[in-house]
Motif scaffolding. Structure first.
Motif, PDB file in Angstrom:
ATOM      1  N   THR A   1      44.633  70.935  53.998  1.00  0.00           N
ATOM      2  CA  THR A   1      43.209  71.233  53.805  1.00  0.00           C
ATOM      3  C   THR A   1      42.372  70.613  54.917  1.00  0.00           C
ATOM      4  N   ALA A   2      42.702  69.393  55.312  1.00  0.00           N
ATOM      5  CA  ALA A   2      41.975  68.738  56.406  1.00  0.00           C
ATOM      6  C   ALA A   2      42.145  69.504  57.712  1.00  0.00           C
ATOM      7  N   GLU A   3      43.341  69.981  57.963  1.00  0.00           N
ATOM      8  CA  GLU A   3      43.601  70.732  59.190  1.00  0.00           C
ATOM      9  C   GLU A   3      42.783  72.019  59.228  1.00  0.00           C
ATOM     10  N   ILE A   4      42.665  72.699  58.090  1.00  0.00           N
ATOM     11  CA  ILE A   4      41.874  73.930  58.026  1.00  0.00           C
ATOM     12  C   ILE A   4      40.388  73.613  58.177  1.00  0.00           C
ATOM     13  N   ALA A   5      39.928  72.496  57.589  1.00  0.00           N
ATOM     14  CA  ALA A   5      38.532  72.085  57.753  1.00  0.00           C
ATOM     15  C   ALA A   5      38.198  71.891  59.231  1.00  0.00           C
ATOM     16  N   GLN A   6      39.098  71.251  59.937  1.00  0.00           N
ATOM     17  CA  GLN A   6      38.897  71.043  61.376  1.00  0.00           C
ATOM     18  C   GLN A   6      38.829  72.383  62.102  1.00  0.00           C
ATOM     19  N   LYS A   7      39.714  73.293  61.768  1.00  0.00           N
ATOM     20  CA  LYS A   7      39.757  74.618  62.387  1.00  0.00           C
ATOM     21  C   LYS A   7      38.487  75.402  62.102  1.00  0.00           C
ATOM     22  N   ALA A   8      37.898  75.178  60.923  1.00  0.00           N
ATOM     23  CA  ALA A   8      36.696  75.920  60.517  1.00  0.00           C
ATOM     24  C   ALA A   8      35.411  75.346  61.095  1.00  0.00           C
ATOM     25  N   GLY A   9      35.492  74.223  61.801  1.00  0.00           N
ATOM     26  CA  GLY A   9      34.301  73.668  62.436  1.00  0.00           C
ATOM     27  C   GLY A   9      33.627  72.541  61.696  1.00  0.00           C
ATOM     28  N   PHE A  10      34.252  72.033  60.631  1.00  0.00           N
ATOM     29  CA  PHE A  10      33.704  70.844  59.984  1.00  0.00           C
ATOM     30  C   PHE A  10      33.874  69.656  60.928  1.00  0.00           C
ATOM     31  N   ASP A  11      32.975  68.687  60.816  1.00  0.00           N
ATOM     32  CA  ASP A  11      32.974  67.553  61.742  1.00  0.00           C
ATOM     33  C   ASP A  11      33.905  66.432  61.316  1.00  0.00           C
TER      34      ASP A  11
END
Length: 427
Positions: free
Chosen positions: A154-164
């Protein structure tokens, strides 16, 4: 303290800079549809908050496992199926200049029965609240490793989606908190017993998450200062876990406290409810002082802040790096701007009108059902405000004496969202 002191930027260990000392702490929005994805409502809500001046926004519980939710309406991120919707959410949340961290979470046994009748937990200790929660299954070693993998994914996808950044939710009685507490973790293997063993799950979740996102992407944690239950997680435990997290490389620790059985994160401890107005503020500041002595990592404290004077004391005298605000920003989404401009001495509303029974928050009401209704009504009044903003409306700041109404609204909404989700077609 003059406003410019709150305006000082904060540099996190990973190198990211936050523009001021205010964070919008996580609150469950419950806005996702049957597909568990963010939508236009999330964009409208987070755009409004971003315009309000905070340096950092934390999303509400984003679930790492579709089978187990904190409540129906949670966003779930297991893969990149909804990547475009996640990107739109992140962009909206940053539109006014704030950073956005995704709070990644698993409810453990605090999963409503309308979602799953047999949730997972470190041990099979049931949560007994009005029959709303099923008897949990004690996690197997495979269950534990699967959960750790899910947090990292989930963290990896958050990073990919542009979350900081991401924030691992290790407070409020959810899964990580359940591992930390001797009340809910009665395991006799390597995941239970000593504090070192009970903290192993959190540390491995952090390690897997850090490996997935790299050293330059912020990873924060929300940690209980204490469970406020006899035999539970203590302030001494919290200090030690904070030290381990600092050694491991955590970027920010946000302190809170309590569980569903002792909801100190909603209205403070029972002792604080009987105190004067000033002493009722900053529920966990006394405990944060101890953690501050134990670590030098950036520290945020959330819970109860209403007066600028209390915020100043926490920041200057107690060395708290960030002030976390939650409920006040549901009724005054631009409150931080007024503080930074020096035009506000106090934020939020008088919540007494939300309660039934005598005393603030029903503190003198001995009936357990009245206490439960009062607690839930507070939470749901603010959930209702978030729902309004998600539809492009401004908050209704008149705290009407309708505690039972907000309680019923929660039960109806949770049930309807849960049933709609249960019978929805999935790809």
């Amino acid at each position: 303290m003059t406003a410019h002191r709150f305006s000082e930027p904060l540099d996190l260990p990973c190198g990211i800079r936050l523009k001021n000392r205010f964070a919008r702490s996580a609150m469950t929005e419950a806005l996702a549809g049957a597909n568990d994805a963010p939508n236009d409502g999330h964009q409208k809500l987070y755009t409004e908050w971003s315009k309000g001046g905070v340096a950092l926004q934390m999303t509400g519980n984003v679930m790492v496992d579709r089978r187990y939710l904190e409540r129906p309406g949670n966003v779930v991120v297991e893969d990149d199926t909804n990547l475009d919707a996640l990107r739109a959410w992140a962009e909206a949340a940053k539109s006014g200049g704030s950073k956005i961290f995704m709070q990644i979470s698993h409810p453990g046994r605090q999963c409503p029965i309308v979602v799953n009748t047999r949730p997972l937990s470190p041990s099979a200790e049931k949560l007994r609240i009005l029959g709303l929660f099923g008897k949990p299954k004690a996690m197997t070693s495979d269950d534990i490793q699967d959960a750790i993998r899910r947090y990292a994914m989930t963290a990896e996808i958050a990073q990919k989606a542009g979350f900081d950044g991401v924030q691992i939710h290790a407070a409020h009685g959810y899964l990580v908190s359940q591992f930390l507490s001797p009340i809910t973790n009665q395991r006799t293997d390597d995941w239970g017993g000593s504090l070192e063993n009970r903290a192993k799950f959190l540390r491995q979740v952090y390690a897997a998450t850090r490996l997935a996102v790299g050293k330059d992407f912020p990873v924060a944690v929300k940690l209980n200062s204490a469970d406020f239950q006899k035999g539970g997680f203590t302030i001494e435990d919290s200090c030690q876990v904070a030290q381990w997290l600092e050694q491991d490389g955590i970027d920010l620790i946000e302190l809170s406290g309590g569980t569903y059985e002792q909801m100190s994160f909603v209205n403070g401890t029972e002792e604080q409810q009987r105190e004067s107005t000033v002493k009722r503020e900053a529920y966990f500041l006394e405990y944060a002082r101890e953690v501050r002595k134990a670590v030098s990592v950036p520290l945020a404290v959330t819970g109860g802040f209403r007066s600028v004077a209390a915020m100043e004391q926490a920041h200057i005298e107690d060395g708290i790096d960030m002030i976390g605000l939650a409920r006040p920003l549901c009724v005054q989404p631009h409150a931080v701007n007024t503080i930074l401009e020096g035009t506000a001495e106090r934020i939020g509303i008088n919540e007494d009108g939300l309660m039934i029974g005598q005393g603030r928050f029903g503190a003198n009401a001995q009936n357990w059902l009245i206490k439960l209704i009062n607690t839930v009504s507070q939470v749901e009044y603010y959930a209702w405000q978030m729902n309004r903003m998600s539809r492009g409306l401004m908050p209704q700041t008149d705290a009407r004496n309708n505690a039972i109404g907000y309680f019923v609204w929660y039960l109806n909404r949770t049930t309807m969202l849960g049933l709609r989700r249960k019978f929805a077609r999935r790809p």
